[in-house]
Write a protein that holds these residues in place. Structure first.
Motif, PDB file in Angstrom:
ATOM      1  N   TYR B  34       5.879  72.213 -14.274  1.00 23.52           N
ATOM      2  CA  TYR B  34       6.347  71.802 -12.958  1.00 23.52           C
ATOM      3  C   TYR B  34       5.182  71.486 -12.044  1.00 23.52           C
ATOM      4  O   TYR B  34       4.051  71.877 -12.303  1.00 23.52           O
ATOM      5  N   LYS B 284      11.545  73.872 -10.599  1.00 21.17           N
ATOM      6  CA  LYS B 284      11.448  73.947 -12.063  1.00 21.17           C
ATOM      7  C   LYS B 284      12.129  72.757 -12.740  1.00 21.17           C
ATOM      8  O   LYS B 284      11.655  72.259 -13.747  1.00 21.17           O
ATOM      9  N   GLY B 287      10.295  69.238 -13.077  1.00 27.43           N
ATOM     10  CA  GLY B 287       9.373  68.977 -14.194  1.00 27.43           C
ATOM     11  C   GLY B 287      10.013  68.055 -15.221  1.00 27.43           C
ATOM     12  O   GLY B 287       9.525  66.943 -15.469  1.00 27.43           O
TER      13      GLY B 287
END
Lengths: 228, 320
Positions: B34, B284, B287
């Motif tokens: 990320y 998260k 990413g």
């Protein structure tokens, strides 16, 4: 006669009251407008019953006539029946029939958590595959319009991620407007916004026109074919 | 005749594209790839609006989405509820989508669990700090009614308790009773209907959280009819970053020291995740989204290169 006239009168009265109540939100129009909105909310509840009945009718017919894909209809109806029974009887609910239908630990909650939620998310996630495949095959700079669309898509795709910022971070502040996130923002806030507003104005004018036709009884398709 | 490398790439089976997309999502998830998020001015405006309200302000949150759009919208909903709880605003949850009621329950529970770990001893009481009045059918009709009188439609909360028995409902008459409305929506009815039938006639500031696909449709209402729009995961990640930097980082650092796990570097998020149940789902999930966007861009470039090569070859073959 009655089948056509009464719905037309209801549509006219409700439509006119709602229009007037927007501009004159005082008694009696304000109160009537609110009452009609409540009626609408109550009537819309019956759409669930109609929807359920329609689902059973269409899929039941498909199964009985063994039409192609009838097996999927059987799965659909089984899922519908199981969820309905489990929810209505509150099976497995720690608080019994008195408990909330979505109570944690109930069978209804388990169906929701472990079947419905992952299946819904999976269906939504499949979009990524179709977008990627369609982009590869259809996103071609065939002419000027397609090229503009392609450039805009590139800017948005890059600008909506960290990559866009990274690629153009080296640009000096005097050229900050050329950084990809800023360009992506410009695409969204200028050409996109203008297009969206134009579309909205067009759609709104269309809605006003159609609504007036309905209120004045010029457009009668909603009454059904035999009421023409 | 056997195909050359060029023809193989040009006529690539779409299953290869599917494989690359799968890998571009799965691998960053496994290896937890990320990136840092830089909040845009619009997201900062939304944050400032919520943050500038005095403690005890009434915040109405409409959870109009379902499990299909949950991965994209839940992170921003959690971030908003956390922010409101940290600021001690009173949260009023409702839904215009049938499954939104459950989304509200899940979101609020997740945020409360975290806040309780962060501020032990703090009591977050149903009916005083937050309430869930649930779902009502009627789409924009619901908004139109609560604009003038909330109790007409919402006489009870999701547990069947009459709203006159709920302390925080005292003084709540209609939409004008709220200080801000947050609409987290995945389509119709959603933010657009809130502008048209609710926030604009009531004169209450509206904040919108939409899926990335819906967000461009909301921009025409910004800035006069909406404080701002959080668009998809990107918007959620930026908001999470702001809440983390300006609200949580110091608090979590202090709490981790109390727990005997002092953070060794500037980023306290990983330790907070381990010991306080802190999640940054938006950051998260950005990413995999970033890598997937890059893969799509690469495929589009390849598609265009092959297109131009084909066009040049066709021109050469054509008799002049």
């Amino acid at each position: 006669m009655l089948r056509r006239t009464i719905p037309l009168i209801i549509t006219f009265v409700v439509g006119m009251v709602l229009v007037i109540s927007f501009f004159i939100p005082h008694k009696p129009f304000g109160t009537l407008g609110e009452d009609f909105s409540v009626f609408f909310d109550i009537i819309s509840v019956f759409a669930f019953v109609l929807g359920g009945g329609n689902l059973v009718w269409i899929h039941g017919d498909k199964i009985s006539k063994r039409r192609p894909g009838w097996g999927y209809s059987a799965v659909c109806l089984a899922g519908f029946a199981v969820t309905l029974v489990v929810g209505m009887l509150k099976l497995g609910n720690p608080w019994g029939i008195q408990g909330d239908v979505t109570e944690a630990g109930s069978m209804f909650d388990s169906i929701y958590m472990y079947i419905f939620t992952p299946l819904s998310s999976t269906m939504f996630a499949l979009l990524a595959y179709y977008v990627a495949s369609a982009s590869y095959r259809a996103f071609r700079a065939k002419n000027l319009e397609a090229t503009i669309l392609l450039v805009a898509a590139f800017l948005i795709l890059l600008g909506r991620t960290f990559t866009g910022a990274l690629l153009t971070a080296w640009l000096p502040d005097s050229l900050a407007f050329l950084r990809i996130p800023n360009l992506a923002n410009w695409v969204m806030m200028t050409p996109n916004l203008s297009g969206q507003r134009a579309l909205m104005i067009g759609i709104s004018l269309g809605i006003i026109s159609t609504s007036l036709k309905l209120i004045l009884g010029i457009e009668r398709n909603y009454l059904g074919a035999d009421n023409e | 005749m056997a195909k050359g490398w060029y023809e193989r790439i040009r006529d690539i089976d779409r299953r290869w594209i599917f494989l690359f997309i799968t890998l571009s999502v799965v691998l960053p998830l496994i290896f937890q790839v990320y990136f840092a998020e830089i909040p845009t001015p619009m997201v900062e405006q939304i944050f400032d609006k919520i943050d500038s309200l005095p403690a005890g302000s009434r915040v109405l949150i409409d959870f109009s989405y379902d499990p299909a759009s949950m991965p994209e919208l839940q992170p921003m909903a959690v971030a908003w509820v956390r922010h409101c709880l940290l600021k001690r605003h009173r949260i009023y949850a409702m839904a215009l989508w049938p499954l939104g009621q459950q989304m509200a329950v899940d979101t609020i529970n997740e945020a409360i669990d975290f806040i309780k770990k962060l501020e032990p001893g703090r009591e977050i009481v149903y009916g005083i700090d937050y309430v869930n009045i649930g779902y009502k059918s009627g789409q924009q009709g619901v908004i139109k009614v609560v604009l003038t009188n909330l109790e007409t439609l919402y006489s009870t909360d999701i547990n069947g308790a009459h709203i006159s028995k709920i302390p925080m409902m005292s003084g709540v008459v209609n939409l004008k009773s709220f200080d801000v409305i947050i609409s987290v929506s995945a389509g119709y009815p959603g933010s657009k209907e809130w502008v048209q039938f609710g926030s604009d006639p009531a004169g209450v500031p509206l904040v919108s959280g939409s899926t990335a696909v819906q967000a461009p449709l909301m921009y025409p209402y910004y800035p006069r009819q909406m404080v701002g729009v959080l668009g998809g995961l990107k918007g959620a990640a930026e908001y999470e970053q702001l809440v983390y930097e300006r609200k949580l980082k110091a608090l979590m650092g202090k709490r981790l020291v109390e727990l005997g796990h002092p953070p060794r570097d500037a980023d306290v998020a990983p330790l907070a995740e381990q010991y306080l149940g802190y999640t940054q789902l938006g950051i998260k999930r950005m990413g995999p989204q970033t890598v997937a966007h890059l893969v799509i861009i690469i495929f589009v470039v390849i598609g265009n290169v092959t297109f131009f090569i084909d066009r040049r070859r066709a021109r050469k073959r054509r008799p002049s």
